[in-house]
Design an enzyme around this catalytic site. Sequence first.
Site, PDB file in Angstrom:
ATOM      1  N   GLY A   1      32.360   9.808  31.721  1.00 63.42           N
ATOM      2  CA  GLY A   1      31.148   9.029  31.926  1.00 63.42           C
ATOM      3  C   GLY A   1      30.065   9.451  30.952  1.00 63.42           C
ATOM      4  O   GLY A   1      28.980   8.889  30.903  1.00 63.42           O
TER       5      GLY A   1
ATOM      6  N   GLU B   1      24.497  19.047  29.908  1.00 68.71           N
ATOM      7  CA  GLU B   1      23.974  19.964  30.927  1.00 68.71           C
ATOM      8  C   GLU B   1      22.446  20.070  30.905  1.00 68.71           C
ATOM      9  O   GLU B   1      21.827  20.267  31.947  1.00 68.71           O
ATOM     10  CB  GLU B   1      24.532  21.391  30.741  1.00 68.71           C
ATOM     11  CG  GLU B   1      25.886  21.493  30.067  1.00 68.71           C
ATOM     12  CD  GLU B   1      27.059  21.204  30.968  1.00 68.71           C
ATOM     13  OE1 GLU B   1      26.976  21.507  32.162  1.00 68.71           O
ATOM     14  OE2 GLU B   1      28.067  20.664  30.456  1.00 68.71           O
TER      15      GLU B   1
ATOM     16  N   PHE C   1      31.825  16.379  36.459  1.00 68.18           N
ATOM     17  CA  PHE C   1      30.714  17.343  36.444  1.00 68.18           C
ATOM     18  C   PHE C   1      31.195  18.782  36.490  1.00 68.18           C
ATOM     19  O   PHE C   1      30.488  19.663  36.965  1.00 68.18           O
ATOM     20  CB  PHE C   1      29.732  17.049  37.596  1.00 68.18           C
ATOM     21  CG  PHE C   1      29.393  15.591  37.740  1.00 68.18           C
ATOM     22  CD1 PHE C   1      28.558  14.978  36.811  1.00 68.18           C
ATOM     23  CD2 PHE C   1      29.910  14.833  38.768  1.00 68.18           C
ATOM     24  CE1 PHE C   1      28.259  13.630  36.915  1.00 68.18           C
ATOM     25  CE2 PHE C   1      29.618  13.475  38.870  1.00 68.18           C
ATOM     26  CZ  PHE C   1      28.788  12.882  37.946  1.00 68.18           C
TER      27      PHE C   1
ATOM     28  N   LEU D   1      23.486  11.407  18.929  1.00 63.92           N
ATOM     29  CA  LEU D   1      24.423  10.435  18.361  1.00 63.92           C
ATOM     30  C   LEU D   1      24.164   9.029  18.885  1.00 63.92           C
ATOM     31  O   LEU D   1      24.306   8.052  18.158  1.00 63.92           O
ATOM     32  CB  LEU D   1      25.856  10.849  18.690  1.00 63.92           C
ATOM     33  CG  LEU D   1      26.326  12.124  17.993  1.00 63.92           C
ATOM     34  CD1 LEU D   1      27.667  12.571  18.563  1.00 63.92           C
ATOM     35  CD2 LEU D   1      26.435  11.909  16.485  1.00 63.92           C
TER      36      LEU D   1
END
Lengths: 176, 734, 338
Positions: free
Chosen positions: B462, B699, B236, B624
């Site tokens: 992730g 984000e 993150f 995607l």
Amino acid sequence: MVRTIEATRPISESIPTPPKIKVSLKINGDLKQLQIAPWTSLLDLLRDTLDLTGTKKGCDHGQCGACTVLVDGRRVNSCLTLAVMKDGSEVTTIEGLMADGKLHALQQAFIDHDAFQCGYCTPGQICSAAGLLAEGKAHTAEEIRELMSGNICRCGAYPNIVAAIQQAMSAMGGNS
Amino acid sequence: MAAYIGTPTSRIDGHAKVTGAAKYAAEFNAPGLAHASLVTSTITKGRIAKIDASEAMRVAGVIDVITHKNRPTMASRDKAYKDDVAAEGSPYRPLYDDEIKFNGQPVAVVVAADADIARFAASLVRVEYIEDPFVTDLLEQRDTAHEVERPSRPRGDAEAAFAAAEVRHEADYFIPTEYHNPMELFATTVTWEGDGKLTVYDKTQGVQNVQRYLVSVFGMKPDDLKVVSPYVGGAFGSGLRPQFQVALAVIAARALERSVRLVLTRPQMYGLSYRPATIEHLALGAKALGPLEAVMHEAIAQTSEYEDFNRNDVAWADQLYKCGNTRYSHKLAKLDVSTPSDMRAPGAASGVYALECAMDELAVALKMDPLQLRFVTYSDREQNADRPYSSKKLRECYRQGAAAFGWEKRNPEPRSMRDGSELVGWGMATGVWEALQMPLTVRIVMTANGHAEVSSATSDIGTGTYTIMAQVAADMLGLPIDNVSIKLGDSTLSESPVEGGSWLAASVANSIATTAEAIRKTLLGVTKTMPDSPLADAKPKDVMLADGKIVSKKDASRAIPIADVMRAGKLDRIDQKAAAPVKDDGKYARNTHSAVFVEVRVDEQIGVIRVTRVVSAAAAGRILNTKTAHSQLLGGVVWGIGMALHEETLTDHRFGRIMNANLGEYHMPVNADIYDINCFFVDEPDATINPMGIKGVGEIGIVGVAAAIANAVYHATGKRVRDLPITIDKLRRD
Amino acid sequence: MINFQYARPNEVADAVRQIAADPRARFIAGGTNLLDLMKSDVEQPSRLIDISRLPLKSVEETPDGGLRIGALVPNTDLAYHPLVESRYPLLASAIMAGASQQLRNMASTGGNLMQRTRCYYFYDIATPCNKREPGSGCSAIEGLNRMHAILGTSESCIAVYPSDMSIALAALEATVRVMGPGGERTMAFADFHRLPGDTPERDNNLEPNEIITAIELPPQGFAKNHSYLKIRDRLSYAFALVSVAAALEMDGEAVKEARLALGGVAHKPWRVEAAEAALAGQPANEASFAKAADIVLSGAKGFEHNAFKIDLARRAIIRTLTQAANGTPQSQSSKKIR
């Protein structure tokens, strides 16, 4: 700059580390005879000694659930379990959930529902969910949420985790 | 052509992750591996007077105790410690000298035969300090803050316009220090390969960044050190810069000439980086209908004494709202703490929280529905440079989000909606983030048996990088996805930036397309040499790769199996490396947007808050993978819930110590906190931004969520809490 | 974690002998709190005496119609025990409000009574704490004290006892059976835990050479009218800011007998018999409950960050008593407050 402190240290002065104790554990079906220091957690035994690194360390203090394994069929935090205290027990880790080369229903459901992102809490989530299914106390989504609250997922996959557990419950003939 | 792109393909690394086979940094082994444990500073500022490691050294199994006194040689110039994404200033140097800059700073590394011994011995190391006075409280240093940048030039006369506005709202908002707290503990395993060569398994979002940093700090030859990180247990943003565990593990390995593993404890991770505590001052002026009259946004964020970390907190109104008079300012207050870092949507998560709460308060003052206020102030052009967007389907986000939520049934009056003992509140907010693309090189090796290996030195934290790379490559090369293998997280692979800022999907996917195009050209070239080629006249743009063939786009019957082409060209493999060009002429603003609608239920007597419903509608260009992108949005919403209600770092400023440096008292959402979350993407074709129209989704999911919750809590209770997190005590505060 | 010896006695008497022989030894059962503290170097025992296999794992009815719970019965087993679910649902509910299922699977009944405070300063050996290091000072009184006590505090300690289960046990007037070198004795639950006074290092009145063998519940379980309400900073897996255990015996619309205990507010489960007495014979309504709450909280004192707990506790008491009176106990899985 190699140091040779070990060789030069007088033996008499050394502070001993705890003597190892003979312990027998059945891990994922294999009976193991081990020599374990009392201060070694079941988690560190699995990861560092037995190279069963599927079980994860996220906090080492029982605050995240990443280390969840099944001991004698019950889900526990392996980080707060001394391995010597489990002498004679059966331990199931994420590596022991597959049977005959096939994924456990929970493992498949976690893939199907994208119930993880980074994957680090996942083995603990799945072992915890296996424990939850065995307990048979969770029937509604609300109950699953509460009884899975000991497994933190920082990626925030919670709704997908609940959906995956519900899928596995139906697949395994439980009520959901 | 798009058999995989745009589909809900399950993660290709899923099997490894659900079986425990996926290996993270602390899970690589080496013969004779030693284990390290840290001793960290218990003071906040000063010098180390003395380190007594004699007792620790007496513990059987201890190999060495390494401190600034006996560490191996490290670079002495600041520049050597500047990584690719370093903040301005003089980077912290682990174990360099006797100076203490922050509480929790490593002062000694104890290396032993096993981890338990190392931890025990570390507890026996005695450190004496000479303490200096220190400050760790942002509120105390607020007035000393210095202006670091003008993120966006001022327009018009904001002060005068604000003073003259019919309706004004002005307030301070506060975001406390928050920690990334990825589930994986920061860890490094260094394997000693002999002759000083090292393989460094590290938890990082940028293997090449770490590799360059280590080579520079330790004066090594680039070929002697490689960094590997196939799986990352969440980051993150915390893994963008090399963190101190990697330098310390390498110090130990070089000092002892053996393999070493260092796993930080959770409390030690609170000495790494974090989202900085920030005071956000907002002033909005408006009239009854029409654009905003004035926007003034000032942020005062904390940083360390040694580096200036700052991100755009303040200029987001330029992306969202029509307004002729704006003034932005960003200030930093230097504290005796470690340097903050990027944390999911840095700048936006905090700045847009304040902006969107202020917009809600303005709507109340205007007696206007907050959604209507967003429509009347909507801007189709980015305001600061007065330019169009490559695409901006924010109106659609508002419309579809509001419809999915049922916003039209909202009673605007606070405390007007109830369900038994609970007050029900509905709030909304807008999210915005940047859509970036970075130079990134992809290598594809295609073999005659119809297999392709696609690689780049990027990472998958992730986010689903493995899977989207495979999807894009499979489609571009016309192969079944099972015939594509992906390699990443290895510094020896082709050039990639750190994975962050939501730029990776656009960067890697377009580069895969570019590399696949090179392969297509190579194959087409060979077809020209083949007798009776049905593609003899075809130009590269006329053909595609599909179903294992090179085929004419116009006439599918004109096709040759790729295997035949390669045989004809006597090619065992085609090996291509390419990077998509990154073009930004500044003509267009490039952003993702979202609209977030939230229902909270607040027990009227007790004040317990439950976020019972969230709808998040995002516009983020081409998606995607609808499954993994959905998970990204979902995760962002969960983060927003934590930010709004739970997350807060508690520092005792008398000691300069973080007192809840663990997962028990630093609260993050658990499963029971998360109810119904409906996330979706609105259709947003974008032919301008990059060839594939990709914007990135890492984000955008978090931005606006905390504001929507705060606004819903106000709507439920009539109580406006501006300092996060919104805890039960604050609802009762006078 | 420091170096320690490990022993595993087979009999209770042997366990008592071993603990009596080594003042720095500690019993370990579930380990969920002790190992946590050992890893933080807060507890540094010379020896761990593993009592997890002692024969103290049964739940039996007593001749008087009560229940005897072996000290080593795991929390989940107790919460799910048919006799507890049917006759002492308040206890089952309080257990399920605490920790996580994994921890409840490990933690023992006796160990729960021995749980130590979550005070930040107690856990951080780099800061002064009278409980951890007598005489070093209390960092919480003028520090971060949002989670701390509002009742029964002293100038040396404002720590809170964090258990949920014990709050129900206090309300149910359990008895603690302990064994020492001199034999067995019993303690009323109210006498088990201590207030900090000037000896905050002592959490309870168990002697260093004694072991808890069982908890006994009296026959009256308040199965019809009870509730356990826990208020915390997230909806699960967090310690209480305030928790309330309420148990009522009703006589029509009036309260015949009341029990009320609070968690998260003091160094021990907080029970004020005067408040319970004030409820007896009163109509089960908000006015009566508010009066009881005021009695319970008389003398409550807030610090810089936790003064909100006084009003919160008052509201929580009224609400929990209402739930109990209505026969609608708080569910621990549904987070909506009934």
